[in-house]
Design a protein around this motif. Sequence first.
Motif, mmCIF file in Angstrom:
data_model
loop_
_atom_site.group_PDB
_atom_site.id
_atom_site.type_symbol
_atom_site.label_atom_id
_atom_site.label_comp_id
_atom_site.label_asym_id
_atom_site.label_seq_id
_atom_site.Cartn_x
_atom_site.Cartn_y
_atom_site.Cartn_z
ATOM 1 N N ALA A 175 0.835 -1.202 0.000
ATOM 2 C CA ALA A 175 0.000 0.000 0.000
ATOM 3 C C ALA A 175 0.870 1.252 0.000
ATOM 4 C CB ALA A 175 -0.924 -0.007 1.207
ATOM 5 N N ARG A 176 1.961 1.232 0.737
ATOM 6 C CA ARG A 176 2.864 2.390 0.765
ATOM 7 C C ARG A 176 3.466 2.633 -0.612
ATOM 8 N NH1 ARG A 176 6.502 5.122 4.654
ATOM 9 N NH2 ARG A 176 8.145 6.066 3.408
ATOM 10 N N ARG A 177 3.853 1.561 -1.303
ATOM 11 C CA ARG A 177 4.431 1.735 -2.639
ATOM 12 C C ARG A 177 3.422 2.374 -3.594
ATOM 13 N NH1 ARG A 177 6.873 -3.271 -1.345
ATOM 14 N NH2 ARG A 177 5.231 -4.450 -2.415
ATOM 15 N N VAL A 178 2.156 1.974 -3.489
ATOM 16 C CA VAL A 178 1.122 2.565 -4.339
ATOM 17 C C VAL A 178 1.004 4.059 -4.042
ATOM 18 C CG1 VAL A 178 -1.359 2.614 -4.834
ATOM 19 C CG2 VAL A 178 -0.176 0.420 -4.619
ATOM 20 N N VAL A 179 1.012 4.425 -2.761
ATOM 21 C CA VAL A 179 0.885 5.833 -2.389
ATOM 22 C C VAL A 179 2.110 6.626 -2.837
ATOM 23 C CG1 VAL A 179 0.721 7.425 -0.426
ATOM 24 C CG2 VAL A 179 -0.700 5.374 -0.500
ATOM 25 N N LEU A 197 -3.841 4.775 -11.715
ATOM 26 C CA LEU A 197 -3.644 4.298 -10.340
ATOM 27 C C LEU A 197 -4.944 4.307 -9.526
ATOM 28 C CD1 LEU A 197 -0.251 6.048 -9.521
ATOM 29 C CD2 LEU A 197 -0.653 3.581 -9.530
ATOM 30 N N LEU A 198 -6.069 4.663 -10.148
ATOM 31 C CA LEU A 198 -7.347 4.764 -9.452
ATOM 32 C C LEU A 198 -8.282 3.631 -9.854
ATOM 33 C CD1 LEU A 198 -7.925 8.598 -9.971
ATOM 34 C CD2 LEU A 198 -6.991 7.487 -7.935
ATOM 35 N N THR A 199 -9.052 3.135 -8.891
ATOM 36 C CA THR A 199 -10.069 2.129 -9.206
ATOM 37 C C THR A 199 -11.210 2.785 -9.990
ATOM 38 O OG1 THR A 199 -11.285 2.499 -7.144
ATOM 39 C CG2 THR A 199 -9.537 0.811 -7.116
ATOM 40 N N ASP A 200 -11.996 1.974 -10.643
ATOM 41 C CA ASP A 200 -13.099 2.510 -11.443
ATOM 42 C C ASP A 200 -14.122 3.269 -10.601
ATOM 43 O OD1 ASP A 200 -12.000 1.480 -13.751
ATOM 44 O OD2 ASP A 200 -13.197 -0.373 -13.699
ATOM 45 N N ASP A 201 -14.299 2.844 -9.332
ATOM 46 C CA ASP A 201 -15.302 3.486 -8.483
ATOM 47 C C ASP A 201 -14.666 4.370 -7.404
ATOM 48 O OD1 ASP A 201 -14.141 1.443 -7.063
ATOM 49 O OD2 ASP A 201 -16.019 0.690 -6.198
ATOM 50 N N ARG A 223 -12.188 12.965 -12.764
ATOM 51 C CA ARG A 223 -12.426 14.104 -11.874
ATOM 52 C C ARG A 223 -11.547 14.033 -10.632
ATOM 53 N NH1 ARG A 223 -18.155 15.425 -10.101
ATOM 54 N NH2 ARG A 223 -17.100 17.373 -9.573
ATOM 55 N N VAL A 224 -11.363 12.823 -10.086
ATOM 56 C CA VAL A 224 -10.494 12.671 -8.920
ATOM 57 C C VAL A 224 -9.055 13.016 -9.292
ATOM 58 C CG1 VAL A 224 -9.501 11.015 -7.291
ATOM 59 C CG2 VAL A 224 -11.974 10.990 -7.754
ATOM 60 N N GLY A 278 -3.878 -2.990 -5.465
ATOM 61 C CA GLY A 278 -2.807 -2.219 -6.080
ATOM 62 C C GLY A 278 -3.226 -0.872 -6.631
ATOM 63 N N LYS A 279 -4.440 -0.422 -6.322
ATOM 64 C CA LYS A 279 -4.899 0.882 -6.793
ATOM 65 C C LYS A 279 -5.540 1.658 -5.643
ATOM 66 C CE LYS A 279 -5.657 -0.252 -11.681
ATOM 67 N NZ LYS A 279 -6.608 -0.115 -12.817
ATOM 68 N N VAL A 280 -5.659 2.960 -5.829
ATOM 69 C CA VAL A 280 -6.288 3.820 -4.824
ATOM 70 C C VAL A 280 -7.800 3.757 -5.012
ATOM 71 C CG1 VAL A 280 -6.576 6.191 -4.026
ATOM 72 C CG2 VAL A 280 -4.298 5.341 -4.641
ATOM 73 N N ALA A 281 -8.511 3.324 -3.966
ATOM 74 C CA ALA A 281 -9.967 3.190 -4.024
ATOM 75 C C ALA A 281 -10.673 4.413 -3.460
ATOM 76 C CB ALA A 281 -10.410 1.940 -3.267
ATOM 77 N N SER A 282 -10.021 5.105 -2.533
ATOM 78 C CA SER A 282 -10.595 6.335 -2.000
ATOM 79 C C SER A 282 -9.494 7.134 -1.326
ATOM 80 C CB SER A 282 -11.728 6.051 -1.003
ATOM 81 O OG SER A 282 -11.211 5.477 0.182
ATOM 82 N N LEU A 283 -9.728 8.422 -1.225
ATOM 83 C CA LEU A 283 -8.808 9.277 -0.478
ATOM 84 C C LEU A 283 -9.594 10.356 0.233
ATOM 85 C CD1 LEU A 283 -7.250 11.845 -2.835
ATOM 86 C CD2 LEU A 283 -8.009 9.719 -3.836
#
Length: 312
Positions: A175-179, A197-201, A223-224, A278-283
Amino acid sequence: MESAAVDQFEAGRGRLASLAYRLLGSAADAEDAVQDTFLRWQAADRERVEVPEAWLTKVVTNLCLDRLRSARARHERAAGAWLPEPLLEGDPMLDPADTFEQRESVSLAVLTLLERLSPVERAVYVLREAFSYSHAEIAGILDITESASQQHVHRARIRVAAERRRGSEADPASARRVVEEFLAAAMSGRTERLVALLTDDVTAVSDGAGLGKRLLRFTTRERVASFVRAGFKPTPAKRRLAGGSPAMHIARVNGSPAVLAVVEDRVVGAVAFDVSDGKVASLRGIAAADRLGRLNEAWRQHEPDAPVINAW
């Protein structure tokens, strides 16, 4: 008040604070609820209290429910201007953290989802999932029937699971590597890499540094990505607002990787990430000073890793 009674309360203070934080989503409010519980304990006829732990748990839980039902809390949450208060890894308010359910119950994602439950559903869910109280014990704490406790936790689990839609815990190193990769793409302005790097949702929420009355919310990868690219682009105005040129550190907040913007040992902003496959789902971006008080206290006593960006 005799010292033995004070010692008895202090022995359970950490557990009470952890419970109150999960119920309220605010460390400052949790500390107030625990202090109010102490005052009740001080005034109580303690000789008639058969099980002090159960008595204290009932008092702090019901004080938290009163706060959740208050006009101020309803207005703040209804106005869409509320995010949970982030806590740095190692903060005792994040305990217990032995099981997946306990760790998830204190994640920013679940604390946000719990806002959609009724106060009683929230209390039952937290007491059951995070503290493993039996339905009989919960019934006694909340003055409801065991059957009602079972129904409340069943409904709460369904609602949380339906909206959470995430798999098992992400490996912290992965998770740190993804960030780190996400931050590098954001700083470079490479929108196409951010999108990848973002999930579809994916969803993004920001408090706008507390400057507005409502949260900023973004959906869709494009948009994100645009929001993130604009947010991470340094400008003189942002540096003036931060009080300097922040260093960017990667840490863990409420069990998730986060980017912390730090100016002279003062955290001026935090962006917490949910990572899935391996992707960002929310921030969630939090920069309102009144939401960073306890995190700042912990940071000043913390030995941080070297910043990934020395000066933003």
